[in-house]
Write a protein that holds these residues in place. Structure first.
Motif, short mmCIF file in Angstrom:
data_model
loop_
_atom_site.label_atom_id
_atom_site.label_comp_id
_atom_site.label_asym_id
_atom_site.label_seq_id
_atom_site.Cartn_x
_atom_site.Cartn_y
_atom_site.Cartn_z
N VAL A 1 42.46 36.72 29.76
CA VAL A 1 41.52 36.34 30.80
C VAL A 1 41.76 37.24 32.00
O VAL A 1 42.91 37.49 32.37
CB VAL A 1 41.73 34.86 31.24
CG1 VAL A 1 40.73 34.48 32.33
CG2 VAL A 1 41.64 33.91 30.07
N ILE A 2 40.68 37.71 32.61
CA ILE A 2 40.79 38.44 33.87
C ILE A 2 40.11 37.60 34.95
O ILE A 2 38.94 37.24 34.83
CB ILE A 2 40.15 39.83 33.80
CG1 ILE A 2 40.83 40.68 32.72
CG2 ILE A 2 40.25 40.52 35.18
CD1 ILE A 2 40.20 42.04 32.50
N TYR A 3 40.90 37.25 35.97
CA TYR A 3 40.40 36.51 37.12
C TYR A 3 40.13 37.50 38.24
O TYR A 3 40.87 38.46 38.42
CB TYR A 3 41.44 35.49 37.61
CG TYR A 3 41.80 34.44 36.59
CD1 TYR A 3 41.07 33.25 36.50
CD2 TYR A 3 42.88 34.62 35.74
CE1 TYR A 3 41.42 32.28 35.57
CE2 TYR A 3 43.22 33.65 34.81
CZ TYR A 3 42.49 32.49 34.73
OH TYR A 3 42.83 31.53 33.81
N GLU A 4 39.09 37.24 39.02
CA GLU A 4 38.75 38.09 40.15
C GLU A 4 38.83 37.27 41.43
O GLU A 4 38.40 36.11 41.43
CB GLU A 4 37.36 38.67 39.96
CG GLU A 4 37.00 39.75 40.95
CD GLU A 4 35.72 40.45 40.55
OE1 GLU A 4 35.81 41.58 40.05
OE2 GLU A 4 34.65 39.85 40.72
N TYR A 5 39.35 37.89 42.48
CA TYR A 5 39.58 37.18 43.74
C TYR A 5 38.96 37.92 44.92
O TYR A 5 38.96 39.16 44.96
CB TYR A 5 41.09 37.07 44.03
CG TYR A 5 41.90 36.62 42.85
CD1 TYR A 5 42.08 35.26 42.58
CD2 TYR A 5 42.49 37.53 41.98
CE1 TYR A 5 42.82 34.84 41.49
CE2 TYR A 5 43.23 37.12 40.89
CZ TYR A 5 43.39 35.77 40.65
OH TYR A 5 44.13 35.36 39.57
N GLU A 6 38.47 37.15 45.87
CA GLU A 6 38.09 37.64 47.19
C GLU A 6 38.73 36.71 48.20
O GLU A 6 38.62 35.49 48.06
CB GLU A 6 36.58 37.58 47.41
CG GLU A 6 35.79 38.69 46.82
CD GLU A 6 34.33 38.62 47.25
OE1 GLU A 6 33.66 39.65 47.11
OE2 GLU A 6 33.85 37.57 47.72
N ILE B 1 49.81 40.18 33.15
CA ILE B 1 50.20 41.46 32.54
C ILE B 1 49.65 42.64 33.33
O ILE B 1 50.05 43.78 33.09
CB ILE B 1 49.78 41.55 31.06
CG1 ILE B 1 48.27 41.44 30.90
CG2 ILE B 1 50.50 40.49 30.23
CD1 ILE B 1 47.76 41.86 29.52
N ASP B 2 48.74 42.38 34.25
CA ASP B 2 48.20 43.44 35.09
C ASP B 2 47.69 42.81 36.38
O ASP B 2 47.18 41.67 36.36
CB ASP B 2 47.07 44.18 34.38
CG ASP B 2 46.64 45.44 35.10
OD1 ASP B 2 47.50 46.13 35.68
OD2 ASP B 2 45.44 45.75 35.08
N GLY C 1 40.88 41.53 44.59
CA GLY C 1 41.79 41.87 43.51
C GLY C 1 41.44 41.17 42.22
O GLY C 1 40.48 40.40 42.15
N ASN C 2 42.23 41.46 41.21
CA ASN C 2 42.09 40.76 39.93
C ASN C 2 43.43 40.73 39.24
O ASN C 2 44.31 41.55 39.51
CB ASN C 2 40.99 41.39 39.06
CG ASN C 2 41.29 42.82 38.67
OD1 ASN C 2 42.21 43.08 37.91
ND2 ASN C 2 40.52 43.76 39.21
#
Length: 140
Positions: A88-93, A58-59, A105-106
Motif C-alpha cells: 500500500v502507498i499512502y499519500e500525505y499533505e 519500506i520506502d 510525502g508518501n
C-alpha cells in the motif's frame, strides 16, 4: 477518492532551536494521519498486529514546503495512493490553518508476518480491509 483529515496541535517539544517544527516530526504526523485513515475506514491497526501481522515502511518520500511553528495547528490529510495485493502507498499533505501546504510525502508499506517478516497478501488475509481501500481510492 476518500481523504482522511486529522488536526494536530504543534507542541513546543516538536520545534527546534529556530522555533519551527523539527523535520522528523512530520513523519510522526504521517503515522497519525495513516492511523486516522484506517480508523475512518472502520479498521484498527492494533487488531492487525494482534493477528500476528504487521505493515512496515519500506520506502518514504518527504518534501518540505513551508514551516510550521509552535502554537499553530497542522492539518494532516491522508489518502491511499496505490494498492496491490502485497503493498500500500499512502499519500500525505500537511497544511497550516490558512491552507498552505507545509509538507507532502508518501510511504510504502508491505504486509508481513510479525515473527518471520515474510510477505503475505493483504488482499487474501484482510479482504474487507483491502476492499475498503479500493473503495477509498474510487476503484469500486
Amino acid at each position: 477518492m476518500f481523504i482522511s483529515e486529522k488536526l494536530v496541535e504543534v507542541r513546543y517539544v516538536e520545534t527546534d532551536a529556530m522555533g519551527v517544527v523539527y523535520h522528523a516530526n512530520y513523519l510522526v504526523w504521517f503515522e497519525i494521519g495513516r492511523t486516522q485513515l484506517i480508523k475512518d475506514l472502520g479498521f484498527n491497526y492494533a487488531e492487525m498486529e494482534s493477528q500476528g501481522v504487521i505493515s512496515p515502511v519500506i520506502d518514504l518520500n518527504v518534501s518540505y514546503k513551508k514551516s510550521l511553528r509552535y502554537g499553530q495547528t497542522a492539518i494532516v490529510k491522508t489518502k491511499v495512493k496505490s494498492l496491490t495485493p502485497l503493498k500500500v502507498i499512502y499519500e500525505y499533505e500537511i497544511l497550516n490553518e490558512e491552507g498552505d501546504i507545509c509538507c507532502i510525502g508518501n510511504s510504502t508499506h508491505v504486509v508481513v508476518h510479525k515473527e518471520t517478516f515474510r510477505p503475505i497478501k493483504f488482499k487474501k488475509v484482510f479482504p474487507d480491509w483491502y476492499e475498503a481501500y479500493e473503495k477509498a481510492m474510487g476503484q469500486d
